[in-house]
Design an enzyme around this catalytic site. Structure first.
Site, PDB file in Angstrom:
ATOM      1  N   ARG A  92      85.242   8.381  41.713  1.00 61.99           N
ATOM      2  CA  ARG A  92      84.567   7.141  41.650  1.00 61.99           C
ATOM      3  C   ARG A  92      84.179   6.492  40.266  1.00 61.99           C
ATOM      4  O   ARG A  92      83.844   7.137  39.397  1.00 61.99           O
ATOM      5  CB  ARG A  92      83.219   7.360  42.496  1.00 61.99           C
ATOM      6  CG  ARG A  92      82.420   6.174  42.837  1.00 61.99           C
ATOM      7  CD  ARG A  92      81.044   6.141  41.848  1.00 61.99           C
ATOM      8  NE  ARG A  92      80.284   5.205  42.151  1.00 61.99           N
ATOM      9  CZ  ARG A  92      79.264   4.862  41.258  1.00 61.99           C
ATOM     10  NH1 ARG A  92      79.063   5.371  40.236  1.00 61.99           N
ATOM     11  NH2 ARG A  92      78.311   3.949  41.847  1.00 61.99           N
TER      12      ARG A  92
ATOM     13  N   THR B 262      71.378   4.686  34.571  1.00 61.03           N
ATOM     14  CA  THR B 262      72.106   4.192  33.417  1.00 61.03           C
ATOM     15  C   THR B 262      71.215   3.753  32.328  1.00 61.03           C
ATOM     16  O   THR B 262      70.253   3.017  32.444  1.00 61.03           O
ATOM     17  CB  THR B 262      72.951   3.159  34.158  1.00 61.03           C
ATOM     18  OG1 THR B 262      73.804   3.439  34.950  1.00 61.03           O
ATOM     19  CG2 THR B 262      73.848   2.436  32.970  1.00 61.03           C
TER      20      THR B 262
HETATM   21  N1  ASP Z   1      74.813   1.909  37.886  1.00 64.03           N
HETATM   22  C1  ASP Z   1      75.330   3.253  37.766  1.00 64.03           C
HETATM   23  C2  ASP Z   1      76.483   3.716  38.891  1.00 64.03           C
HETATM   24  O1  ASP Z   1      76.544   2.876  39.859  1.00 64.03           O
HETATM   25  C3  ASP Z   1      74.242   4.318  38.102  1.00 64.03           C
HETATM   26  C4  ASP Z   1      72.857   3.827  37.706  1.00 64.03           C
HETATM   27  O2  ASP Z   1      72.321   2.960  37.056  1.00 64.03           O
HETATM   28  O3  ASP Z   1      71.884   4.666  37.996  1.00 64.03           O
HETATM   29  O4  ASP Z   1      77.233   4.252  38.394  1.00 64.03           O
END
Ligand code: ASP
Length: 330
Positions: free
Chosen positions: A217, A189
């Protein structure tokens, strides 16, 4: 994992035209920075910070800066974990999560948003134009279209081929980093925090979520207090990694509360990672990275596994820093 990251490190540095990344571990990035400042997660934080800096260096508001900043990876198909070109879910749909928060405590979020390239801008509109904080799925899409956003195809040919291969191999989704993510990263992210020259702090967080996730999800990234939290009197924090662990511990809210109680940003991030280590039995199979910024411009980070880095931009520096990791400390 390492190879993609180091590749991006090199290419981002070339694109950004800047010097070497700081390779040493930032055990405590506790320093008196002059404002403005912007920090953001991972290598793709470098070009994102540059876009945010244009706003900050012109004296703009940190809210405009973080929105402009994270729109860069959202629109870049080479960033396969955010926005356009993101890895789809198990059914081949690109579904996006994002949130934004400012120094006044205003917040807006979208979850499970499809067909819109810049979910962060929709999240901002939710904050500014509705009595709500979060819009989801079809409602979020309708709201975006009603407000002039264009419906676009977010699944690129490359990600379609990637998904088809995944399906053919009959692999199951797993968010455990030592199983699914070894060959190719499936999450990363962009989370960004900025303080403008007038001391106003804002944050933004946007993602396509876990690659090949179960349909429906939603992760931590669009959840205020999980993926992002900002308190104008204290500071802010953002998270990346296995969202389920962040949600169960309300990670960024915890980081900000620890800073409220006097901890430095680095110490607060470490404590929030330790909370996960204490409460979640299989945490060693996951990665979580936190970054935090207090209202004085002091920043810090901490993660579970070595390998998490973040980008920092001030008047004096443009660099990538490695976060200290809990498993290395043990
Ligand atoms: N935190 C994000 C999620 O669980 C994924 C990520 O940060 O890589 O969707």
């Amino acid at each position: 994992m390492i190879s993609r990251r180091s590749f991006i490190t090199k290419s981002s540095l070339v694109v950004a035209g800047i010097g070497l990344a700081k390779t040493g571990i930032s055990t405590n990035s506790f320093q008196n920075n002059k404002l403005p400042i912007v920090i953001s997660t991972w290598n793709h934080g470098l070009p994102a910070n540059e876009a945010a800096w244009k706003v900050l260096s012109a004296g703009g508001h940190s809210l405009d800066a973080v929105e402009a900043g994270v729109r860069i990876p959202e629109g870049d198909p080479k960033v396969i974990t955010v926005g356009y070109g993101g890895i789809p879910d198990a059914e081949g749909k690109v579904t996006l999560d994002a949130c934004i928060m400012d120094e006044k405590g205003r917040a807006g979020c979208v979850t499970y948003l499809q067909h819109i390239k810049h979910p962060i801008s929709v999240a901002r509109l939710v904050m500014e134009k509705t009595p709500h904080v979060m819009l989801s799925g079809k409602g979020a899409l309708e709201f975006a279209l009603d407000n002039g956003f264009k419906k676009e195809k977010l699944l690129t040919p490359e990600r379609k081929a990637h998904w088809k291969k995944w399906k053919k191999e009959k692999r199951q989704f797993s968010n455990k980093i030592n199983i699914e993510n070894q060959e190719i990263e499936n999450h990363d992210t962009i989370g960004m925090l900025a303080i403008d020259k007038d001391g106003r702090i804002s944050g933004a967080c946007t993602t396509s979520g876990m690659g090949f996730k179960m349909p429906g999800r939603v992760g931590d990234s669009p959840i205020i207090g999980a993926g992002l939290f900002v308190d104008g009197e204290i500071g802010g924090a953002v998270a990346t990694g296995s969202g389920e662990l962040v949600m169960k511990t309300l990670g960024t809210f915890l980081v900000v509360e620890l800073m409220r109680n006097g901890m430095s940003p680095s110490r607060a991030c470490e404590e929030a990672v330790k909370r996960i280590a204490k409460k979640i039995p299989d945490y060693k199979q996951h990665q979580i990275g936190y970054i935090a910024l207090n209202k004085d411009g002091e920043y810090g980070s901490f993660c579970i596994q070595p390998g998490f880095n973040f980008a920092v931009k001030t008047d004096e520096k443009t660099e990538l820093e490695d976060a200290e990791a809990w498993l290395k400390k043990l």
